[in-house]
Write a protein that holds these residues in place. Structure first.
Motif, PDB file in Angstrom:
ATOM      1  N   ILE A  55      11.213   6.127  -6.702  1.00 49.25           N
ATOM      2  CA  ILE A  55       9.935   5.891  -6.009  1.00 49.25           C
ATOM      3  C   ILE A  55       9.156   7.199  -5.894  1.00 49.25           C
ATOM      4  CG2 ILE A  55       8.876   5.164  -3.825  1.00 49.25           C
ATOM      5  CD1 ILE A  55      11.395   3.342  -3.459  1.00 49.25           C
ATOM      6  N   ALA A  56       9.858   8.284  -5.559  1.00 47.99           N
ATOM      7  CA  ALA A  56       9.200   9.588  -5.399  1.00 47.99           C
ATOM      8  C   ALA A  56       8.604  10.086  -6.712  1.00 47.99           C
ATOM      9  CB  ALA A  56      10.194  10.606  -4.848  1.00 47.99           C
ATOM     10  N   VAL A  57       9.255   9.784  -7.827  1.00 49.38           N
ATOM     11  CA  VAL A  57       8.697  10.152  -9.127  1.00 49.38           C
ATOM     12  C   VAL A  57       7.336   9.469  -9.301  1.00 49.38           C
ATOM     13  CG1 VAL A  57       8.936   9.771 -11.618  1.00 49.38           C
ATOM     14  CG2 VAL A  57      10.830  10.731 -10.318  1.00 49.38           C
ATOM     15  N   GLN A  58       7.261   8.219  -8.900  1.00 56.65           N
ATOM     16  CA  GLN A  58       6.007   7.468  -9.026  1.00 56.65           C
ATOM     17  C   GLN A  58       4.915   8.032  -8.109  1.00 56.65           C
ATOM     18  OE1 GLN A  58       5.667   4.660 -11.040  1.00 56.65           O
ATOM     19  NE2 GLN A  58       4.170   3.297 -10.133  1.00 56.65           N
ATOM     20  N   THR A  59       5.275   8.284  -6.849  1.00 52.55           N
ATOM     21  CA  THR A  59       4.265   8.652  -5.854  1.00 52.55           C
ATOM     22  C   THR A  59       3.936  10.137  -5.814  1.00 52.55           C
ATOM     23  OG1 THR A  59       5.983   8.838  -4.135  1.00 52.55           O
ATOM     24  CG2 THR A  59       4.867   6.711  -4.350  1.00 52.55           C
ATOM     25  N   ASP A  60       4.937  10.987  -6.072  1.00 53.88           N
ATOM     26  CA  ASP A  60       4.756  12.421  -5.831  1.00 53.88           C
ATOM     27  C   ASP A  60       4.926  13.312  -7.051  1.00 53.88           C
ATOM     28  OD1 ASP A  60       4.296  12.139  -3.013  1.00 53.88           O
ATOM     29  OD2 ASP A  60       6.419  11.707  -2.789  1.00 53.88           O
ATOM     30  N   MET A  61       5.250  12.741  -8.210  1.00 53.87           N
ATOM     31  CA  MET A  61       5.429  13.566  -9.400  1.00 53.87           C
ATOM     32  C   MET A  61       4.540  13.124 -10.559  1.00 53.87           C
ATOM     33  SD  MET A  61       9.538  14.205  -9.448  1.00 53.87           S
ATOM     34  CE  MET A  61      10.406  14.690  -7.970  1.00 53.87           C
ATOM     35  N   ALA A  62       4.571  11.849 -10.894  1.00 53.45           N
ATOM     36  CA  ALA A  62       3.844  11.372 -12.077  1.00 53.45           C
ATOM     37  C   ALA A  62       2.357  11.131 -11.815  1.00 53.45           C
ATOM     38  CB  ALA A  62       4.489  10.090 -12.602  1.00 53.45           C
ATOM     39  N   THR A  63       1.980  10.747 -10.610  1.00 52.85           N
ATOM     40  CA  THR A  63       0.594  10.346 -10.351  1.00 52.85           C
ATOM     41  C   THR A  63      -0.320  11.390  -9.696  1.00 52.85           C
ATOM     42  OG1 THR A  63       1.354   9.244  -8.316  1.00 52.85           O
ATOM     43  CG2 THR A  63       1.105   7.873 -10.294  1.00 52.85           C
ATOM     44  N   PRO A  64       0.180  12.408  -8.968  1.00 55.26           N
ATOM     45  CA  PRO A  64      -0.754  13.339  -8.314  1.00 55.26           C
ATOM     46  C   PRO A  64      -1.706  14.064  -9.266  1.00 55.26           C
ATOM     47  CG  PRO A  64       1.402  13.521  -7.312  1.00 55.26           C
ATOM     48  CD  PRO A  64       1.570  12.652  -8.527  1.00 55.26           C
ATOM     49  N   ALA A  65      -1.201  14.588 -10.383  1.00 50.98           N
ATOM     50  CA  ALA A  65      -2.073  15.297 -11.325  1.00 50.98           C
ATOM     51  C   ALA A  65      -3.086  14.343 -11.939  1.00 50.98           C
ATOM     52  CB  ALA A  65      -1.238  15.970 -12.414  1.00 50.98           C
ATOM     53  N   LEU A  66      -2.648  13.121 -12.222  1.00 48.41           N
ATOM     54  CA  LEU A  66      -3.557  12.114 -12.761  1.00 48.41           C
ATOM     55  C   LEU A  66      -4.663  11.808 -11.763  1.00 48.41           C
ATOM     56  CD1 LEU A  66      -4.356   9.984 -14.865  1.00 48.41           C
ATOM     57  CD2 LEU A  66      -2.659   8.450 -13.843  1.00 48.41           C
ATOM     58  N   ALA A  67      -4.297  11.684 -10.490  1.00 48.77           N
ATOM     59  CA  ALA A  67      -5.284  11.399  -9.446  1.00 48.77           C
ATOM     60  C   ALA A  67      -6.281  12.540  -9.293  1.00 48.77           C
ATOM     61  CB  ALA A  67      -4.573  11.139  -8.119  1.00 48.77           C
ATOM     62  N   ARG A  68      -5.824  13.766  -9.504  1.00 50.67           N
ATOM     63  CA  ARG A  68      -6.685  14.930  -9.287  1.00 50.67           C
ATOM     64  C   ARG A  68      -7.513  15.307 -10.512  1.00 50.67           C
ATOM     65  NH1 ARG A  68      -4.796  20.870  -6.904  1.00 50.67           N
ATOM     66  NH2 ARG A  68      -6.884  21.800  -6.899  1.00 50.67           N
ATOM     67  N   PHE A  69      -6.913  15.205 -11.693  1.00 52.74           N
ATOM     68  CA  PHE A  69      -7.581  15.738 -12.882  1.00 52.74           C
ATOM     69  C   PHE A  69      -7.975  14.672 -13.914  1.00 52.74           C
ATOM     70  CE2 PHE A  69      -4.646  19.153 -11.425  1.00 52.74           C
ATOM     71  CZ  PHE A  69      -5.610  20.083 -11.054  1.00 52.74           C
ATOM     72  N   GLY A  70      -7.469  13.459 -13.791  1.00 47.54           N
ATOM     73  CA  GLY A  70      -7.720  12.443 -14.805  1.00 47.54           C
ATOM     74  C   GLY A  70      -9.155  11.939 -14.830  1.00 47.54           C
ATOM     75  N   SER A  71      -9.581  11.469 -15.994  1.00 46.95           N
ATOM     76  CA  SER A  71     -10.905  10.863 -16.110  1.00 46.95           C
ATOM     77  C   SER A  71     -10.883   9.499 -15.434  1.00 46.95           C
ATOM     78  CB  SER A  71     -11.278  10.702 -17.585  1.00 46.95           C
ATOM     79  OG  SER A  71     -10.400   9.758 -18.206  1.00 46.95           O
ATOM     80  N   ASP A  72     -12.059   8.957 -15.205  1.00 45.21           N
ATOM     81  CA  ASP A  72     -12.130   7.633 -14.589  1.00 45.21           C
ATOM     82  C   ASP A  72     -11.409   6.600 -15.442  1.00 45.21           C
ATOM     83  OD1 ASP A  72     -13.374   5.656 -12.596  1.00 45.21           O
ATOM     84  OD2 ASP A  72     -14.168   4.914 -14.502  1.00 45.21           O
ATOM     85  N   GLN A  73     -11.554   6.700 -16.760  1.00 41.93           N
ATOM     86  CA  GLN A  73     -10.895   5.752 -17.660  1.00 41.93           C
ATOM     87  C   GLN A  73      -9.375   5.837 -17.534  1.00 41.93           C
ATOM     88  OE1 GLN A  73     -11.838   6.237 -21.814  1.00 41.93           O
ATOM     89  NE2 GLN A  73     -10.467   4.590 -22.469  1.00 41.93           N
ATOM     90  N   GLY A  95       0.786  -1.229   0.000  1.00 44.16           N
ATOM     91  CA  GLY A  95       0.000   0.000   0.000  1.00 44.16           C
ATOM     92  C   GLY A  95       0.815   1.275   0.000  1.00 44.16           C
ATOM     93  N   LEU A  96       2.124   1.158  -0.172  1.00 44.85           N
ATOM     94  CA  LEU A  96       3.003   2.314   0.009  1.00 44.85           C
ATOM     95  C   LEU A  96       3.151   3.205  -1.223  1.00 44.85           C
ATOM     96  CD1 LEU A  96       5.790   0.591   2.141  1.00 44.85           C
ATOM     97  CD2 LEU A  96       3.831   1.946   2.931  1.00 44.85           C
ATOM     98  N   LEU A  97       2.620   2.783  -2.359  1.00 44.20           N
ATOM     99  CA  LEU A  97       2.684   3.627  -3.557  1.00 44.20           C
ATOM    100  C   LEU A  97       1.428   4.488  -3.717  1.00 44.20           C
ATOM    101  CD1 LEU A  97       4.295   1.263  -6.235  1.00 44.20           C
ATOM    102  CD2 LEU A  97       5.399   2.998  -4.811  1.00 44.20           C
ATOM    103  N   GLY A  98       0.471   4.305  -2.814  1.00 43.26           N
ATOM    104  CA  GLY A  98      -0.766   5.071  -2.910  1.00 43.26           C
ATOM    105  C   GLY A  98      -1.241   5.584  -1.570  1.00 43.26           C
ATOM    106  N   VAL A  99      -0.297   6.015  -0.753  1.00 43.74           N
ATOM    107  CA  VAL A  99      -0.608   6.447   0.612  1.00 43.74           C
ATOM    108  C   VAL A  99      -1.726   7.485   0.641  1.00 43.74           C
ATOM    109  CG1 VAL A  99       0.305   7.637   2.638  1.00 43.74           C
ATOM    110  CG2 VAL A  99       1.655   5.858   1.538  1.00 43.74           C
ATOM    111  N   ASN A 100      -1.620   8.509  -0.206  1.00 44.55           N
ATOM    112  CA  ASN A 100      -2.661   9.543  -0.203  1.00 44.55           C
ATOM    113  C   ASN A 100      -3.478   9.564  -1.493  1.00 44.55           C
ATOM    114  OD1 ASN A 100      -0.682  10.540  -1.851  1.00 44.55           O
ATOM    115  ND2 ASN A 100      -0.334  12.435  -0.732  1.00 44.55           N
ATOM    116  N   LYS A 101      -3.470   8.454  -2.224  1.00 39.58           N
ATOM    117  CA  LYS A 101      -4.280   8.336  -3.441  1.00 39.58           C
ATOM    118  C   LYS A 101      -5.678   7.792  -3.103  1.00 39.58           C
ATOM    119  CE  LYS A 101      -0.937   9.687  -6.130  1.00 39.58           C
ATOM    120  NZ  LYS A 101       0.095   9.895  -5.106  1.00 39.58           N
TER     121      LYS A 101
END
Length: 203
Positions: A124-142, A85-91
């Protein structure tokens, strides 16, 4: 000054007539430990313990080998972290994350500082804190189902395509363009120094 001396003495430092004795790194470490124990709660400490186990068993013993080989098995390491669960702590929970607050993120990143190199925690930080935050916030469900969820679970490795030969990491200086033609985006430009690039499943 006396307040810090007294607090240090309470934590096991020493004082003598000749001046301060024992106000050294040991005292500072004890002070930091006391602050940390007050700052992080039981749940954060439990998560740090989980991360420490993975670092001690699955990362640090192999760092020298990976340095010699010039690459580390990102998919293997990310799957270990994702399964815990460590790659999605705040996802978001609905996309495999834990939905926890930023304090848990701080606790995790602090623990990642115990990895015996700089490249792996950065990856690891690129995965958790750079590449995925915008996707989590603005991405479509798909998009979230296709890219965010497998990244949180450790089934995909992500990278962030920012740095360019002419402008480094200055986003305002980027010259890469994306032009829509029909259903496609035509991308033209150059990228360099992209962490995870050679193992990434998406950018």
């Amino acid at each position: 000054m006396m307040r810090s001396v007294k607090s240090c003495l309470k934590l096991g430092g020493s004082y003598s007539q000749g001046g301060l004795r024992g106000l050294h790194t040991g005292c500072v470490v004890r002070q930091q430990a006391a602050i940390k124990s007050e700052y992080f709660g039981e749940e954060q400490m439990s998560m740090k313990k989980t991360a420490k186990r993975i670092i001690d068993e699955d990362i640090n013993p192999y760092v020298d080998q990976w340095e010699e080989e010039g690459i580390y098995p990102a998919h293997t390491v990310f799957k270990k972290l994702g399964s815990a669960g460590l790659l999605g702590v705040n996802k978001p929970v609905e996309y495999g994350g834990m939905g926890l607050d930023f304090k848990f993120n701080i606790a995790l990143n602090e623990e990642l500082g115990h990895i015996n190199c700089g490249a792996v925690p950065m990856s690891i930080a690129v995965q958790t804190d750079m590449a995925t935050p915008a996707l989590a916030r603005f991405g479509s469900d798909q998009l979230k189902r296709t890219f965010l969820e497998p990244s949180v679970l450790g089934d995909m490795v992500a990278c962030l395509g920012v740095s360019e030969p002419g402008g480094g990491s200055d986003v305002a200086a980027n010259t890469t363009s994306a032009i829509r033609r029909g259903d496609d985006l035509i991308i033209n430009g150059q990228k360099m120094w992209i962490t995870n690039a050679f193992q990434a499943d998406w950018m």
